[in-house]
Design a protein around this motif. Structure first.
Motif, PDB file in Angstrom:
ATOM      1  N   VAL A   1       0.847  -1.196   0.000  1.00 41.00           N
ATOM      2  CA  VAL A   1       0.000   0.000   0.000  1.00 41.00           C
ATOM      3  C   VAL A   1       0.882   1.245   0.000  1.00 41.00           C
ATOM      4  O   VAL A   1       1.691   1.427   0.907  1.00 41.00           O
ATOM      5  CB  VAL A   1      -0.918   0.028   1.240  1.00 41.00           C
ATOM      6  CG1 VAL A   1      -1.824   1.242   1.220  1.00 41.00           C
ATOM      7  CG2 VAL A   1      -1.733  -1.260   1.351  1.00 41.00           C
ATOM      8  N   GLY A   2       0.711   2.096  -1.019  1.00 38.81           N
ATOM      9  CA  GLY A   2       1.464   3.342  -1.103  1.00 38.81           C
ATOM     10  C   GLY A   2       0.549   4.531  -1.291  1.00 38.81           C
ATOM     11  O   GLY A   2      -0.473   4.436  -1.975  1.00 38.81           O
ATOM     12  N   PHE A   3       0.923   5.652  -0.685  1.00 40.92           N
ATOM     13  CA  PHE A   3       0.117   6.873  -0.766  1.00 40.92           C
ATOM     14  C   PHE A   3       0.913   7.983  -1.430  1.00 40.92           C
ATOM     15  O   PHE A   3       2.070   8.212  -1.105  1.00 40.92           O
ATOM     16  CB  PHE A   3      -0.296   7.346   0.637  1.00 40.92           C
ATOM     17  CG  PHE A   3      -1.081   6.332   1.400  1.00 40.92           C
ATOM     18  CD1 PHE A   3      -2.425   6.139   1.140  1.00 40.92           C
ATOM     19  CD2 PHE A   3      -0.475   5.553   2.366  1.00 40.92           C
ATOM     20  CE1 PHE A   3      -3.148   5.192   1.842  1.00 40.92           C
ATOM     21  CE2 PHE A   3      -1.188   4.607   3.074  1.00 40.92           C
ATOM     22  CZ  PHE A   3      -2.535   4.421   2.811  1.00 40.92           C
ATOM     23  N   GLY A   4       0.247   8.698  -2.353  1.00 43.84           N
ATOM     24  CA  GLY A   4       0.843   9.851  -3.006  1.00 43.84           C
ATOM     25  C   GLY A   4       0.498  11.135  -2.271  1.00 43.84           C
ATOM     26  O   GLY A   4      -0.370  11.155  -1.391  1.00 43.84           O
ATOM     27  N   GLN A   5       1.170  12.214  -2.653  1.00 44.18           N
ATOM     28  CA  GLN A   5       1.041  13.494  -1.964  1.00 44.18           C
ATOM     29  C   GLN A   5      -0.384  14.029  -1.890  1.00 44.18           C
ATOM     30  O   GLN A   5      -0.724  14.735  -0.949  1.00 44.18           O
ATOM     31  CB  GLN A   5       1.918  14.545  -2.641  1.00 44.18           C
ATOM     32  CG  GLN A   5       3.377  14.313  -2.434  1.00 44.18           C
ATOM     33  CD  GLN A   5       4.219  15.353  -3.144  1.00 44.18           C
ATOM     34  OE1 GLN A   5       3.756  16.070  -4.019  1.00 44.18           O
ATOM     35  NE2 GLN A   5       5.479  15.432  -2.757  1.00 44.18           N
ATOM     36  N   SER A   6      -1.211  13.703  -2.847  1.00 41.77           N
ATOM     37  CA  SER A   6      -2.556  14.277  -2.851  1.00 41.77           C
ATOM     38  C   SER A   6      -3.622  13.329  -2.299  1.00 41.77           C
ATOM     39  O   SER A   6      -4.814  13.611  -2.393  1.00 41.77           O
ATOM     40  CB  SER A   6      -2.931  14.709  -4.275  1.00 41.77           C
ATOM     41  OG  SER A   6      -2.909  13.590  -5.130  1.00 41.77           O
TER      42      SER A   6
END
Length: 151
Positions: free
Chosen positions: A35-40
């Motif tokens: 699971v990865g999250f981007g800046q927005s």
């Protein structure tokens, strides 16, 4: 369009996460998910992808077709936070500047974990820890799931 949260989904026979010699999460049949999250990213993306993940039909039915979800088979999820999914490799050393800041990402990971636990039994890795992930990929079946949102 901005590409947001990313999931790398692997259908597994079993999987586990170890931190400092201790198993922190372990499942039998189900999905191991990086699971990865981007800046927005916000809870909106987490809600959408949690729903999609639980309903994704990638397990075989009686005829061998991928037609059943992790919920349908009574499987489990092993969620592993993975900021390196946002590594940009234009140069030889990856850059991770598009990943969500650590404090915000940790909160969003906890939120995503709770959303998944509403319908499916879940185990998890430890956010920010050095983890050893073991799995037996079943198929192999590996899916990249991400969502583009227009705002």
């Amino acid at each position: 369009m901005m590409v947001n949260m990313k999931l790398v989904i692997q259908r597994v026979t079993n999987a586990s996460v170890e931190v400092e010699g201790e198993i922190t999460g372990q499942i039998e049949e189900g999905l191991m998910v990086l699971v990865g999250f981007g800046q927005s990213d916000t809870e909106k993306e987490a809600d959408y992808l949690a729903g999609k993940l639980k309903k994704l039909r990638i397990f075989p039915d009686e005829e061998g077709r991928m037609n059943l979800s992790v919920q349908d088979i009574g499987g489990k999820l092993l969620l592993v936070p993975q900021f390196t999914l946002y590594g940009k490799t234009k140069k030889n050393r990856p850059s991770f500047h598009k990943a969500l800041a650590q404090n915000e990402a940790a909160k969003l990971f906890d939120y995503f974990l709770e959303k998944c636990r509403e319908d499916v039994e879940c185990e998890a890795g430890v956010f920010g820890a050095f983890m050893k992930v073991s799995l037996l990929n079943n198929g192999p079946v590996t899916i990249l799931l991400e969502k583009e949102f227009d705002e």
